[in-house]
Design an enzyme around this catalytic site. Sequence first.
Site, mmCIF file in Angstrom:
data_model
loop_
_atom_site.group_PDB
_atom_site.id
_atom_site.type_symbol
_atom_site.label_atom_id
_atom_site.label_comp_id
_atom_site.label_asym_id
_atom_site.label_seq_id
_atom_site.Cartn_x
_atom_site.Cartn_y
_atom_site.Cartn_z
ATOM 1 C CE1 TYR A 144 -3.597 2.510 0.624
ATOM 2 C CE2 TYR A 144 -2.298 3.008 2.523
ATOM 3 C CZ TYR A 144 -3.388 3.313 1.622
ATOM 4 O OH TYR A 144 -4.283 4.608 1.659
ATOM 5 C CG ASP A 239 5.645 3.630 0.809
ATOM 6 O OD1 ASP A 239 5.907 3.887 2.041
ATOM 7 O OD2 ASP A 239 4.530 3.351 0.482
ATOM 8 C CE LYS A 267 0.974 4.543 8.647
ATOM 9 N NZ LYS A 267 0.959 4.073 7.329
HETATM 10 C C1 PLP Z 1 0.290 4.418 5.800
HETATM 11 C C2 PLP Z 1 1.102 4.151 4.566
HETATM 12 C C3 PLP Z 1 1.008 5.021 3.494
HETATM 13 C C4 PLP Z 1 -0.098 6.189 3.335
HETATM 14 O O1 PLP Z 1 0.203 7.176 4.431
HETATM 15 P P1 PLP Z 1 -0.667 8.202 4.610
HETATM 16 O O2 PLP Z 1 -0.190 9.175 5.675
HETATM 17 O O3 PLP Z 1 -1.885 7.528 5.512
HETATM 18 O O4 PLP Z 1 -1.184 8.901 3.428
HETATM 19 C C5 PLP Z 1 1.548 4.913 2.523
HETATM 20 N N1 PLP Z 1 2.517 3.850 2.379
HETATM 21 C C6 PLP Z 1 2.731 2.886 3.406
HETATM 22 C C7 PLP Z 1 3.651 1.724 3.457
HETATM 23 C C8 PLP Z 1 2.055 3.127 4.674
HETATM 24 O O5 PLP Z 1 2.220 2.128 5.710
#
Ligand code: PLP
Length: 427
Positions: A144, A239, A267
């Site tokens: 994601y 990511d 995060k």
């Molecule tokens: C949470 C998350 C996102 C998205 O971040 P948001 O601040 O919710 O837009 C993207 N990549 C990864 C791996 C994530 O865990």
Amino acid sequence: MDHTQSSRMFTEAREVLVGGVNSPVRAFKGVGGDPVFVRSGSGAWITDVDGNRYVDYVLSWGPLILGHAYPAVVEAVCVAMRAGSSFGIPTEAETLLARKIIQLVPSIEKVRLVNSGTEAAMSAIRLARGFTGRDLVVKIEGCYHGHMDGLLVNAGSGLTTLGTPTSPGIPAGYAACTLTMPYNDLAAAEEIFAAHGENIACLVIEPLPGNMGVILPEPGYLEGLRALTSKYGAMLVFDEVMSGFRAALGGAQAHFGIQPDMTILGKVVGGGMPLAAYGASAEVMHHLSPEGPVYQAGTLSGNPLATAAGLATLEALEQPGVFERAAEALRQVSKGIAAAAREKGFPIYQAQVGSMACTFFHEGPVRNYAEATQSDTARYAKFFHAMLEGGVYLAPSQFEAAFASSAHGPEEIGHTIEAARKAIAAL
Ligand SMILES: *Cc1c(COP(=O)(O)O)cnc(C)c1O
């Protein structure tokens, strides 16, 4: 446990908010039932509006690696707020946070601060396309990267066909720029690059996936992707919104020893405030405006409250033992859950790196999204609700990571293991 106030608030919320929430997974669709409404958090604990207390393993979906309302973070944000909440003019805190990120994350030489992980991923992919002059993006099934249009995509009918949108509202043309492949499958990656390599701008991947549960890369997999992307002149984009500062202080790239071409952070880096970042070598970042032609901007980017929270969090995390305390707490809790499951005689599979972990209700290893989805989600739902009633808040879905903080101490660990023993015995 009494949930009267939560139920009332959820009913009222549903009248004015879609599904009563502002982000879908909060609605408990993955486990059934109604969400609890939180009043406050302190350390490892949250208190709901009915006064029930829970040890929290969601921690705002990862950011709160020091626990809720960590005093130094609260103080830093209050100081920043008193000095003015936003200017849209440079502030020194942006430099300090950028320097800290660069110091901790091995592959980053220059950084751009933004407001959410979604925004960081979207911008990083634009930069990868602008830098390489290519359009195609390869992503991994079950990873994601936020809700940007081009990545809400499923595999087409064959491995080397182009993707199809997973949500209405996404033009087929966007999805057609995305190729998907399973995690831990180097042969699939080789096939895709053999067919499309010259047109691939980047491969974007969670090096340590945490959005299909936590899944470990098999030996050689990330190394193989590194070699493959280099061979075809495509960028390898990690990511690390979730794994950054959690897999290791330097993220999964430090833990596994792989240098990506670009890194997406979120995060933990915002310490519980809306802040995310992307970074790369100076050469790559030089293509971004105002130095280069790839445009990206933000009214609240590098916001003083968010940079204050992020900097205070990373500085606290660097203190000896803090990072390791969170990881060790999670290890002990996972061990307790495993022992209870063994006693009961039902299969689980656990994965953990640093302070992110997952217990799959699944027999045997989980190596990719297809295997993750074979988990017993009905059993997980029962476990989740039993834990909630036992005063432990887990993610309301089998396919999410569990996080611990440095505030998870012996009392919280003991409470969690005891609740797990009872919950599993009653399954
Ligand atoms: C949470 C998350 C996102 C998205 O971040 P948001 O601040 O919710 O837009 C993207 N990549 C990864 C791996 C994530 O865990």
